[in-house]
Design a protein around this motif. Structure first.
Motif, short mmCIF file in Angstrom:
data_model
loop_
_atom_site.label_atom_id
_atom_site.label_comp_id
_atom_site.label_asym_id
_atom_site.label_seq_id
_atom_site.Cartn_x
_atom_site.Cartn_y
_atom_site.Cartn_z
N PRO A 45 -41.29 -8.62 56.35
CA PRO A 45 -41.63 -7.54 55.42
C PRO A 45 -40.55 -7.42 54.35
N PHE A 46 -40.97 -7.12 53.13
CA PHE A 46 -39.97 -6.96 52.06
C PHE A 46 -39.22 -5.66 52.25
N ASP A 47 -37.91 -5.75 52.22
CA ASP A 47 -37.04 -4.60 52.42
C ASP A 47 -36.17 -4.45 51.18
N PRO A 48 -36.49 -3.48 50.29
CA PRO A 48 -35.74 -3.35 49.03
C PRO A 48 -34.27 -3.00 49.23
N VAL A 49 -33.94 -2.26 50.31
CA VAL A 49 -32.54 -1.92 50.56
C VAL A 49 -31.78 -3.16 50.98
N TRP A 50 -32.35 -3.93 51.88
CA TRP A 50 -31.71 -5.17 52.32
C TRP A 50 -31.53 -6.13 51.15
N GLN A 51 -32.58 -6.26 50.31
CA GLN A 51 -32.51 -7.16 49.17
C GLN A 51 -31.45 -6.71 48.17
N SER A 52 -31.34 -5.41 47.98
CA SER A 52 -30.33 -4.88 47.06
C SER A 52 -28.93 -5.22 47.54
N LEU A 53 -28.68 -5.03 48.85
CA LEU A 53 -27.38 -5.39 49.40
C LEU A 53 -27.12 -6.88 49.30
N GLN A 54 -28.17 -7.67 49.52
CA GLN A 54 -28.03 -9.12 49.42
C GLN A 54 -27.61 -9.51 48.02
N ASP A 55 -28.24 -8.93 47.01
CA ASP A 55 -27.90 -9.25 45.62
C ASP A 55 -26.53 -8.70 45.24
N LEU A 56 -26.24 -7.48 45.69
CA LEU A 56 -24.95 -6.87 45.37
C LEU A 56 -23.79 -7.72 45.89
N SER A 57 -23.94 -8.24 47.11
CA SER A 57 -22.87 -9.01 47.72
C SER A 57 -22.78 -10.43 47.18
N SER A 58 -23.80 -10.88 46.44
CA SER A 58 -23.81 -12.25 45.94
C SER A 58 -23.11 -12.39 44.59
N GLY A 59 -22.76 -11.26 43.96
CA GLY A 59 -22.13 -11.30 42.65
C GLY A 59 -23.11 -11.00 41.54
N GLY A 60 -22.61 -10.78 40.32
CA GLY A 60 -23.46 -10.42 39.20
C GLY A 60 -23.64 -8.92 39.12
N THR A 61 -24.17 -8.47 37.99
CA THR A 61 -24.39 -7.03 37.77
C THR A 61 -25.81 -6.65 38.14
N LEU A 62 -26.04 -5.35 38.21
CA LEU A 62 -27.39 -4.85 38.46
C LEU A 62 -28.33 -5.32 37.37
N ARG A 63 -27.90 -5.26 36.13
CA ARG A 63 -28.73 -5.72 35.02
C ARG A 63 -29.06 -7.21 35.16
N ASP A 64 -28.08 -7.99 35.59
CA ASP A 64 -28.32 -9.43 35.77
C ASP A 64 -29.47 -9.67 36.74
N HIS A 65 -29.42 -8.99 37.87
CA HIS A 65 -30.43 -9.23 38.90
C HIS A 65 -31.80 -8.67 38.50
N LEU A 66 -31.82 -7.50 37.87
CA LEU A 66 -33.10 -6.95 37.43
C LEU A 66 -33.72 -7.84 36.35
N THR A 67 -32.90 -8.39 35.48
CA THR A 67 -33.41 -9.32 34.46
C THR A 67 -33.97 -10.56 35.12
N HIS A 68 -33.29 -11.04 36.16
CA HIS A 68 -33.77 -12.21 36.90
C HIS A 68 -35.14 -11.95 37.50
N TYR A 69 -35.36 -10.73 38.01
CA TYR A 69 -36.65 -10.39 38.60
C TYR A 69 -37.72 -10.17 37.53
N GLY A 70 -37.31 -9.91 36.28
CA GLY A 70 -38.28 -9.73 35.20
C GLY A 70 -38.45 -8.30 34.74
N PHE A 71 -37.46 -7.44 35.01
CA PHE A 71 -37.58 -6.02 34.65
C PHE A 71 -36.93 -5.69 33.31
N ASP A 72 -36.87 -6.66 32.41
CA ASP A 72 -36.26 -6.42 31.10
C ASP A 72 -36.90 -5.23 30.38
N GLY A 73 -38.21 -5.08 30.52
CA GLY A 73 -38.93 -4.07 29.75
C GLY A 73 -38.77 -2.65 30.23
N VAL A 74 -38.17 -2.44 31.42
CA VAL A 74 -38.03 -1.08 31.95
C VAL A 74 -36.57 -0.73 32.20
#
Length: 301
Positions: A45-74
């Motif tokens: 099951p997709f777990d947004p909290v787990w995924q957020s921690l995974q991305d946070l610990s991998s490096g990069g900024t919040l904007r970097d990861h949201l842009t990677h997912y495609g959330f540029d417009g919001v």
């Protein structure tokens, strides 16, 4: 969510039917145990909290990861939400996670922007609400937990998702289990703290007790005996494990539960007691069809 448990079930290095995994899964739901032992793999099951921690610990900024997912417009909506939470928390400093109170206006994305961000939403589990859960975990929960763990932001520390080994004397092979680990450099000493995600601060005694006896997967032992903490995925609280299952009973309990997992009964307890858990279970497709519990799951009733 029991993301760590389902990751362990999907780990090909873990033997299907391993007593430790069987016991943990049986405590979660006997019906899920029946599916696993029958050879069915769960869908993680997709777990947004787990995924957020995974991305946070991998490096990069919040904007970097949201842009990677495609959330540029919001991105403006995300920024506005972060600022609103910061302001609301400053206005209600005595309330833990005050943004969860009914008085706080819940974040939303207008319908046209949702259509424009559908691919991005699909990348975060297909539910637009996951975006703000993900953002909140990154911007606030991770810092709330760090404070609860007494980790000084100015000191050197590393947050990582690591696999540890769970083993008991009567089991031949260890179980590889994913968990969250903070490594702190205090002077010349490295300190280790393990965090398990929970809801409503409910501490699963079996899972926590097993993690309390875990060891690193490599050859090096822990530099210190890790403290085990419950990390509440809603409130952001972090509390040290309050153990009620004695260590001397752990092996007996696991052996007894693994025997039940093998022989049954396999009642669908979550479906009968707490159906909301079923929506976050890796075996929901097997147990449910058109909102009807399958005869397989109910055969032992």
């Amino acid at each position: 969510m029991f993301t760590d448990l389902f990751l362990a079930l999907l780990n090909k290095n873990n033997a299907r039917g391993h007593p430790i995994l069987s016991a943990m899964l049986y405590v979660f739901c006997p019906a899920a145990t029946r599916w696993w032992q029958a050879g069915a793999d769960p869908v993680l099951p997709f777990d947004p909290v787990w995924q957020s921690l995974q991305d946070l610990s991998s490096g990069g900024t919040l904007r970097d990861h949201l842009t990677h997912y495609g959330f540029d417009g919001v991105m403006e909506e995300v920024k506005e939400y972060i600022e609103r939470v910061r302001t609301y928390r400053s206005q209600h400093p005595l309330i833990q996670a005050s943004e969860l109170t009914p008085q706080f206006t819940k974040p939303k994305i207008e319908l046209p922007n949702r259509f424009g961000s559908q691919n991005a939403i699909n990348n975060l589990g297909g539910d637009w609400r996951n975006l703000f859960i993900y953002v909140r975990a990154w911007a606030y929960l991770a810092h709330d937990w760090r404070e609860g763990l007494n980790v000084d932001s100015t000191s050197g520390y590393i947050l990582k998702n690591e696999r540890v080994s769970l083993i008991l004397p009567f089991t031949r092979l260890p179980v590889q289990f994913d968990t969250w680990i903070w490594r702190l450099q205090i002077g010349h000493v490295m300190e280790t703290k393990i965090g398990l995600l929970v809801s409503n601060m409910e501490q699963d005694q079996l899972r926590f007790s097993l993690l309390g006896k875990c060891s690193p997967t490599g050859d090096q032992p822990w530099p210190n005996t890790p403290a085990i903490f419950a990390l509440d995925r809603e409130s952001g609280e972090a509390k040290v494990f309050d153990q009620t299952l004695p260590d001397r009973e752990l092996e007996r309990v696991v052996e007894s539960l693994s025997n039940l997992a093998r022989k049954g009964p396999h009642h669908p307890l979550n479906a009968l007691r707490q159906p909301s858990t079923c929506k976050k279970c890796g075996y929901q497709n097997q147990c449910f069809k058109r909102n009807i519990i399958s005869p397989f799951a109910l055969k032992d009733l």
